[in-house]
Design an enzyme around this catalytic site. Sequence first.
Site, PDB file in Angstrom:
ATOM      1  N   ARG A  52     -19.448  46.149 -29.956  1.00 50.25           N
ATOM      2  CA  ARG A  52     -19.865  46.630 -28.628  1.00 50.25           C
ATOM      3  C   ARG A  52     -19.026  47.786 -28.104  1.00 50.25           C
ATOM      4  O   ARG A  52     -18.991  48.049 -26.910  1.00 50.25           O
ATOM      5  CB  ARG A  52     -19.883  45.505 -27.604  1.00 50.25           C
ATOM      6  CG  ARG A  52     -20.814  44.392 -27.994  1.00 50.25           C
ATOM      7  CD  ARG A  52     -21.281  43.614 -26.787  1.00 50.25           C
ATOM      8  NE  ARG A  52     -22.315  42.687 -27.211  1.00 50.25           N
ATOM      9  CZ  ARG A  52     -22.047  41.493 -27.725  1.00 50.25           C
ATOM     10  NH1 ARG A  52     -20.811  41.089 -27.864  1.00 50.25           N
ATOM     11  NH2 ARG A  52     -23.041  40.714 -28.092  1.00 50.25           N
TER      12      ARG A  52
ATOM     13  N   LYS B 133     -23.045  62.577 -26.190  1.00 53.25           N
ATOM     14  CA  LYS B 133     -24.312  62.205 -26.846  1.00 53.25           C
ATOM     15  C   LYS B 133     -23.986  61.861 -28.283  1.00 53.25           C
ATOM     16  O   LYS B 133     -23.363  62.642 -28.993  1.00 53.25           O
ATOM     17  CB  LYS B 133     -25.279  63.391 -26.844  1.00 53.25           C
ATOM     18  CG  LYS B 133     -26.044  63.581 -25.561  1.00 53.25           C
ATOM     19  CD  LYS B 133     -27.121  64.656 -25.797  1.00 53.25           C
ATOM     20  CE  LYS B 133     -27.880  64.977 -24.541  1.00 53.25           C
ATOM     21  NZ  LYS B 133     -28.832  66.082 -24.769  1.00 53.25           N
TER      22      LYS B 133
ATOM     23  N   GLU C 101     -24.695  79.018 -29.552  1.00 53.39           N
ATOM     24  CA  GLU C 101     -24.453  78.126 -28.404  1.00 53.39           C
ATOM     25  C   GLU C 101     -23.548  78.806 -27.368  1.00 53.39           C
ATOM     26  O   GLU C 101     -23.665  78.555 -26.171  1.00 53.39           O
ATOM     27  CB  GLU C 101     -23.804  76.809 -28.852  1.00 53.39           C
ATOM     28  CG  GLU C 101     -24.612  75.974 -29.829  1.00 53.39           C
ATOM     29  CD  GLU C 101     -25.796  75.221 -29.214  1.00 53.39           C
ATOM     30  OE1 GLU C 101     -26.011  75.320 -27.985  1.00 53.39           O
ATOM     31  OE2 GLU C 101     -26.500  74.539 -29.989  1.00 53.39           O
TER      32      GLU C 101
ATOM     33  N   LYS D   2     -19.751  73.286 -20.187  1.00 55.78           N
ATOM     34  CA  LYS D   2     -20.423  72.086 -20.659  1.00 55.78           C
ATOM     35  C   LYS D   2     -19.887  70.859 -19.931  1.00 55.78           C
ATOM     36  O   LYS D   2     -20.663  70.009 -19.484  1.00 55.78           O
ATOM     37  CB  LYS D   2     -20.274  71.929 -22.171  1.00 55.78           C
ATOM     38  CG  LYS D   2     -20.904  70.641 -22.656  1.00 55.78           C
ATOM     39  CD  LYS D   2     -21.818  70.766 -23.817  1.00 55.78           C
ATOM     40  CE  LYS D   2     -22.546  69.446 -24.045  1.00 55.78           C
ATOM     41  NZ  LYS D   2     -23.118  69.304 -25.339  1.00 55.78           N
TER      42      LYS D   2
ATOM     43  N   GLU E  96     -28.511  63.542 -18.181  1.00 52.63           N
ATOM     44  CA  GLU E  96     -29.470  64.635 -18.315  1.00 52.63           C
ATOM     45  C   GLU E  96     -30.752  64.446 -17.499  1.00 52.63           C
ATOM     46  O   GLU E  96     -31.863  64.450 -18.019  1.00 52.63           O
ATOM     47  CB  GLU E  96     -29.819  64.843 -19.800  1.00 52.63           C
ATOM     48  CG  GLU E  96     -30.463  66.208 -20.042  1.00 52.63           C
ATOM     49  CD  GLU E  96     -30.624  66.533 -21.517  1.00 52.63           C
ATOM     50  OE1 GLU E  96     -29.655  66.406 -22.252  1.00 52.63           O
ATOM     51  OE2 GLU E  96     -31.740  66.921 -21.892  1.00 52.63           O
TER      52      GLU E  96
ATOM     53  N   ARG F 171     -27.927  69.302 -16.282  1.00 54.72           N
ATOM     54  CA  ARG F 171     -27.535  69.291 -17.698  1.00 54.72           C
ATOM     55  C   ARG F 171     -28.650  69.880 -18.566  1.00 54.72           C
ATOM     56  O   ARG F 171     -28.417  70.380 -19.657  1.00 54.72           O
ATOM     57  CB  ARG F 171     -27.188  67.859 -18.149  1.00 54.72           C
ATOM     58  CG  ARG F 171     -26.643  67.799 -19.573  1.00 54.72           C
ATOM     59  CD  ARG F 171     -26.018  66.454 -19.890  1.00 54.72           C
ATOM     60  NE  ARG F 171     -25.542  66.429 -21.264  1.00 54.72           N
ATOM     61  CZ  ARG F 171     -24.817  65.452 -21.778  1.00 54.72           C
ATOM     62  NH1 ARG F 171     -24.472  64.429 -21.041  1.00 54.72           N
ATOM     63  NH2 ARG F 171     -24.423  65.505 -23.036  1.00 54.72           N
TER      64      ARG F 171
ATOM     65  N   ASN G 192     -30.254  73.141 -22.382  1.00 55.47           N
ATOM     66  CA  ASN G 192     -31.367  73.210 -23.342  1.00 55.47           C
ATOM     67  C   ASN G 192     -32.005  74.589 -23.419  1.00 55.47           C
ATOM     68  O   ASN G 192     -33.046  74.758 -24.050  1.00 55.47           O
ATOM     69  CB  ASN G 192     -32.442  72.180 -22.993  1.00 55.47           C
ATOM     70  CG  ASN G 192     -31.965  70.774 -23.234  1.00 55.47           C
ATOM     71  OD1 ASN G 192     -31.209  70.530 -24.174  1.00 55.47           O
ATOM     72  ND2 ASN G 192     -32.361  69.856 -22.378  1.00 55.47           N
TER      73      ASN G 192
ATOM     74  N   HIS H 114     -33.525  75.831 -26.517  1.00 55.58           N
ATOM     75  CA  HIS H 114     -33.618  74.661 -27.393  1.00 55.58           C
ATOM     76  C   HIS H 114     -35.019  74.073 -27.516  1.00 55.58           C
ATOM     77  O   HIS H 114     -35.317  73.404 -28.498  1.00 55.58           O
ATOM     78  CB  HIS H 114     -32.659  73.557 -26.919  1.00 55.58           C
ATOM     79  CG  HIS H 114     -31.242  73.790 -27.360  1.00 55.58           C
ATOM     80  ND1 HIS H 114     -30.521  74.898 -26.978  1.00 55.58           N
ATOM     81  CD2 HIS H 114     -30.415  73.066 -28.161  1.00 55.58           C
ATOM     82  CE1 HIS H 114     -29.314  74.833 -27.527  1.00 55.58           C
ATOM     83  NE2 HIS H 114     -29.224  73.729 -28.245  1.00 55.58           N
TER      84      HIS H 114
ATOM     85  N   HIS I  27     -35.841  73.692 -31.150  1.00 56.07           N
ATOM     86  CA  HIS I  27     -36.052  72.422 -31.864  1.00 56.07           C
ATOM     87  C   HIS I  27     -37.361  72.442 -32.647  1.00 56.07           C
ATOM     88  O   HIS I  27     -37.436  71.930 -33.770  1.00 56.07           O
ATOM     89  CB  HIS I  27     -36.074  71.238 -30.882  1.00 56.07           C
ATOM     90  CG  HIS I  27     -34.697  70.849 -30.415  1.00 56.07           C
ATOM     91  ND1 HIS I  27     -34.444  70.413 -29.132  1.00 56.07           N
ATOM     92  CD2 HIS I  27     -33.499  70.836 -31.055  1.00 56.07           C
ATOM     93  CE1 HIS I  27     -33.149  70.160 -29.005  1.00 56.07           C
ATOM     94  NE2 HIS I  27     -32.555  70.404 -30.158  1.00 56.07           N
TER      95      HIS I  27
ATOM     96  N   HIS J 113     -29.602  74.990 -36.851  1.00 51.61           N
ATOM     97  CA  HIS J 113     -29.714  74.782 -35.406  1.00 51.61           C
ATOM     98  C   HIS J 113     -29.423  76.057 -34.590  1.00 51.61           C
ATOM     99  O   HIS J 113     -30.233  76.461 -33.760  1.00 51.61           O
ATOM    100  CB  HIS J 113     -28.790  73.642 -34.976  1.00 51.61           C
ATOM    101  CG  HIS J 113     -28.884  73.337 -33.520  1.00 51.61           C
ATOM    102  ND1 HIS J 113     -29.992  72.756 -32.961  1.00 51.61           N
ATOM    103  CD2 HIS J 113     -28.023  73.575 -32.498  1.00 51.61           C
ATOM    104  CE1 HIS J 113     -29.806  72.634 -31.650  1.00 51.61           C
ATOM    105  NE2 HIS J 113     -28.611  73.122 -31.355  1.00 51.61           N
TER     106      HIS J 113
HETATM  107 ZN    ZN Z   1     -27.644  73.132 -29.506  1.00 51.37          ZN
END
Ligand code: ZN
Length: 353
Positions: free
Chosen positions: A114, A136, A178, A220, A230, A234, A238, A241, A245, A257
């Site tokens: 846990r 994340k 980025e 960030k 998010e 936040r 993106n 992105h 993606h 990426h």
């Molecule tokens: Zn990224």
Amino acid sequence: MKKLDIQIVSGDNFIRRVIVDLKSSNLGKKYAIITDSNVKKLYAEKLQKDLKKADIESVIISFPYGEKNKNFQTVEKILDQLFKEEFHRDDAIIALGGGVTGDIAGFTASIYMRGLPYIQIPTTLLAMVDSSIGGKTGIDSKWGKNLIGTFYQPKKVYINPKFLETLPKKQIRNGIAEIIKCGAIARPAILKILNKNKDKIFAFNQKVLSKIINLCVKIKSNFVLADEKENGIRKYLNYGHTIGHAVEKLSKFSVQHGEAVSIGMAMINTIAVSKKIMSKKDSDFIKSLLKLYELPTHLPRTISSIKLIGALSLDKKTENSKRQFVVITKPGKAKISTLITNSDITKACKKHA
Ligand code: ZN
Ligand code: ADP
């Protein structure tokens, strides 16, 4: 959420600082250094030796490098080893590596008994400016990338730009995408630094690298602190992105990426210009930076507008069936637009074919 503990220390002082900090914070009785096969040879064995000299016990748990191993099987093997090594809740995990390692190690840390405390030591530029911060974690599955995971904050993030000296240029470029994103959404000064310092960056000038990493990390972490799960700002992270993606997925991940995000930023800017959200001059400036760092701004030939629109409708960030795109109104200012239509995307695809 309380402030994130992120320390950027370049060069030889790095390991000294890590040791002092680990000793004083008492995060773990012993540590599992989770790393991939490349970083194990480059840095993990050395880290383990340095820790040992300081009487800090650790074991190395490694997995074969590459995104294709960011899956349940790898996590299961790591869990097995943690049990065999008798890790308990008073022990801790160190994620030493790029984004793949950070995601896997963070996810494992969040579920083993846990949750064990974990520390990020990112070794790629992308991980230093982006994935090691924010908590994340996750793995890929047949259902898609990063769809299984947790929000789980590292106790510490230790960044040393010296690690970048062994990183292939292609990976540096991935991180630059980025960094351009950070500059565009929140801090135009970053774009100016990038514009002036390409040679220094590729020569691993520690001062310049520390400066831009520091600026990105601040942006960030501010966004993450304001909006951990998010739901609000936040989302600005993106930028580039949503299309990015889709491009990654449609290229079956042959487009990396950072490259995909670069194409995504260039395309969303073109759309923003056509809708008079952004000036052509600002869009051209960002495009010139992407080109300066040899990042792509055009779609691979195999990706048609129909395929792209299809993939966009399946993106996990689609909410209430309204597609959200982050657009830049001017460098440093972002907003969410829900008014971008399939026809806008089709037109942009033609310009970026
Ligand atoms: Zn990224
Ligand atoms: P990313 O950080 O781009 O998400 P990965 O974690 O897969 O992706 O790292 C990219 C590749 O770079 C991997 O093959 C990894 O083993 C390798 N790598 C990570 N850090 C370094 C480094 N400092 N020097 C050389 N190779 C590295």
